[in-house]
Design an enzyme around this catalytic site. Structure first.
Site, PDB file in Angstrom:
ATOM      1  N   SER A 242       0.824  -1.209   0.000  1.00 31.29           N
ATOM      2  CA  SER A 242       0.000   0.000   0.000  1.00 31.29           C
ATOM      3  C   SER A 242       0.857   1.257   0.000  1.00 31.29           C
ATOM      4  O   SER A 242       0.498   2.263  -0.620  1.00 31.29           O
ATOM      5  CB  SER A 242      -0.935  -0.007   1.210  1.00 31.29           C
ATOM      6  N   GLY A 245       2.035   1.727  -3.487  1.00 34.29           N
ATOM      7  CA  GLY A 245       0.866   2.068  -4.289  1.00 34.29           C
ATOM      8  C   GLY A 245       0.461   3.519  -4.141  1.00 34.29           C
ATOM      9  O   GLY A 245       0.074   4.176  -5.119  1.00 34.29           O
ATOM     10  N   GLU A 262      -3.488  -3.120  -6.860  1.00 34.06           N
ATOM     11  CA  GLU A 262      -3.831  -4.269  -6.012  1.00 34.06           C
ATOM     12  C   GLU A 262      -2.788  -4.295  -4.911  1.00 34.06           C
ATOM     13  O   GLU A 262      -1.633  -4.641  -5.136  1.00 34.06           O
ATOM     14  CB  GLU A 262      -3.815  -5.554  -6.843  1.00 34.06           C
ATOM     15  N   CYS A 296      -0.975 -11.544  -0.492  1.00 38.94           N
ATOM     16  CA  CYS A 296      -1.612 -10.261  -0.176  1.00 38.94           C
ATOM     17  C   CYS A 296      -2.983 -10.464   0.448  1.00 38.94           C
ATOM     18  O   CYS A 296      -3.426  -9.656   1.266  1.00 38.94           O
ATOM     19  CB  CYS A 296      -1.705  -9.393  -1.430  1.00 38.94           C
TER      20      CYS A 296
END
Length: 502
Positions: A242, A245, A262, A296
């Site tokens: 994250s 991301g 994702e 994940c």
């Protein structure tokens, strides 16, 4: 196990090219901690060359280019599937050696990549289906107009993939992107790039047009970041943490560039009191220890009804202690090493912090005594959890599960949703109406009922909250790489008549 690692360069415009700065990154076998080869280290200069090649391939031979004919692309996807099947044993050995996952898991991964009903074959069919969807009519309220929809490839896409399923996660992105008519620049993780580079050789062997797929191995800041920020990359698809991301999203936003993300997870698995304990325990272990715990969507927060908690946890400990931890090439291996020294240290720090915060390490929590080398961690069960603990809140990405009890359905749902993540969740009960209620209440992108982790190419995959947005796989996956264009025509011979004629 001695198995030679092929010496590869960057794959750009259908050729193997040495990185412009000539740097290399060592490949470390996570089972032995030994250097077994190296991969090329791309930089921004190499990204520039690859993007130019991808753009040229996208625009080449107007009317007969890669983006023009869906069925033309499908034949290449089927040829890739056949070639990977032919080389299956080669890919399995490399994946096991490079990533440390048990060989039996690597077999399943490569089968998923290659088999006729899975990724490349599936998206070949999707490519052909798009021909039928072209010029789909739109019903309008005015008879003088007619309208239809065109689906056109976005263009050049940057694909950045993780290390836990090296070739499989690449395929999740490459297959729909190519099926849609995009050309691609792929940046796999530097921790597990070997099979991704071998994939370039497959593309050459099937005659994939030069520049359609370019593969750049290297570090994130040196190769990944320039892909994201490049003005001639039309979209980015990323799987990873994250934190990374968020950085990708911020960078892409400067150019209003679409992204599919994702990201991480801290997925719950809920066990109600009416379950079959033995079946549920095995699924629980599979949901968190598969891929050496590096998933994940790992269902790493176990919520178990207080009336069965003691029996459930006791059986889980017994099952866990029966897991074979070994060199991933050994027959029957079910848990291999984690990917790297950095990941090993991170996981051990999570376990240490859990102890210092008052949790109990009920099982595992250290290196297996019989494995002195390699990044091995015993499968770990942690109890006496509070919701303020780090182990409850943060993604570990290793073979660690924390256990908490609940009294009521509402409490279970509240605990399950007590996370900033929302990738997946699982619920176990013989009461299917209860399962449906819980499924609707979970704030996640995927729910498993009486199982954990089965994933099929035909169904959408993606999360909510800080687990990202956008969907991969199935028809939703290919739509990620298409622009929708409305075309409206005036079919009347009458003038519009809005303005007065001079």
């Amino acid at each position: 196990m001695a198995f030679p690692i092929p010496a590869r360069q960057l794959f750009i415009d259908g050729e193997w090219r040495e990185p412009l700065l000539k740097n290399r990154i060592p490949i470390i076998n996570p089972s032995t901690e030994e250097i077994i080869g190296d991969i090329p280290a791309a930089t921004a200069e190499d990204v520039e060359v690859a993007v130019v090649a991808a753009r040229k391939a996208f625009k080449r031979n107007k009317g007969r280019d890669w983006a023009a004919l869906w069925s033309h692309r499908a034949k290449y996807l089927r040829a890739i599937a056949a070639k990977i099947t032919e080389k299956k044993d080669h890919f399995v050995k490399l994946e096991t050696l490079d990533s440390g996952k048990p060989r039996d898991e690597a077999v399943l991964d490569i089968d998923d990549v290659a088999t006729c009903f899975e990724y490349f074959e599936y998206f070949a069919g999707q490519a052909e289906a798009l021909d039928a969807k072209q010029k789909a009519p739109v019903t309008l309220p005015m008879e003088r107009f007619k309208s239809h929809v065109l689906r056109q490839p976005i263009g050049v896409v940057g694909l950045i993939s993780p290390w836990n399923y090296p070739l499989l996660m690449d395929t999740w992105k490459i297959a729909p992107a190519l099926a849609a008519g995009c050309t691609t620049v792929l940046k796999p993780s530097e921790l597990a790039s070997v099979t991704c580079l071998e994939f370039g050789e497959v593309c050459n062997e099937v005659g994939l047009p030069p520049g359609v797929l370019n593969i750049l191995t290297g570090l994130g800041p040196d190769a990944g970041a320039p892909i994201v920020s490049h003005p001639d990359i039309d979209k980015v698809a990323f799987t990873g943490s994250s934190a990374t991301g968020s950085k990708i999203m911020a960078s892409a936003a400067q150019l209003v560039k679409p992204v599919t993300l994702e990201l991480g997870g801290k997925s719950p698995v809920i066990m109600f009191e009416d379950i079959d304990i033995e079946t549920a325990v095995e699924w629980t272990l599979f949901g968190v220890f598969w891929t050496n715990g590096q998933i994940c969507s790992a269902t790493s927060r176990l919520l178990v009804h207080e009336s069965i908690a003691a029996e459930f946890v006791d059986r889980m400990v017994k099952w866990t202690k029966n897991i074979k931890i070994s060199d991933p090439f050994e027959e029957g291996c079910r848990l291999g090493p984690v990917i790297s020294k950095g990941q090993y240290d991170k996981i051990m720090k999570f376990i240490s912090t859990a102890k210092s915060e008052g949790a109990t390490i009920l099982c595992g929590g250290s290196r297996p005594e019989h494995l002195k080398k390699g990044y091995y961690i015993e499968p770990t069960i942690i109890t006496d959890i509070t919701t303020s603990m780090q182990i409850w809140k943060e993604e570990v990405f290793g073979p660690v599960i924390c256990v908490k009890t609940f009294k009521t359905e509402d409490e279970a749902i509240e605990l399950a949703n007590d996370t900033e993540y929302g990738l997946a969740g699982a619920v176990f009960s013989k009461d299917l109406e209860r399962c449906e209620r819980v499924t609707k209440a979970l704030e996640v992108g995927a729910v498993w009922v009486n199982c954990s982790q089965p994933c099929f190419v035909h169904a959408p995959w993606g999360g909510v909250k800080r687990s990202g947005f956008g969907r991969e796989l199935g028809e939703w996956g290919i739509e990620n790489y298409l622009n929708i264009k409305q075309v409206t025509s005036d079919i009347s011979d009458e003038p519009w008549g809005w303005y007065k004629s001079p």
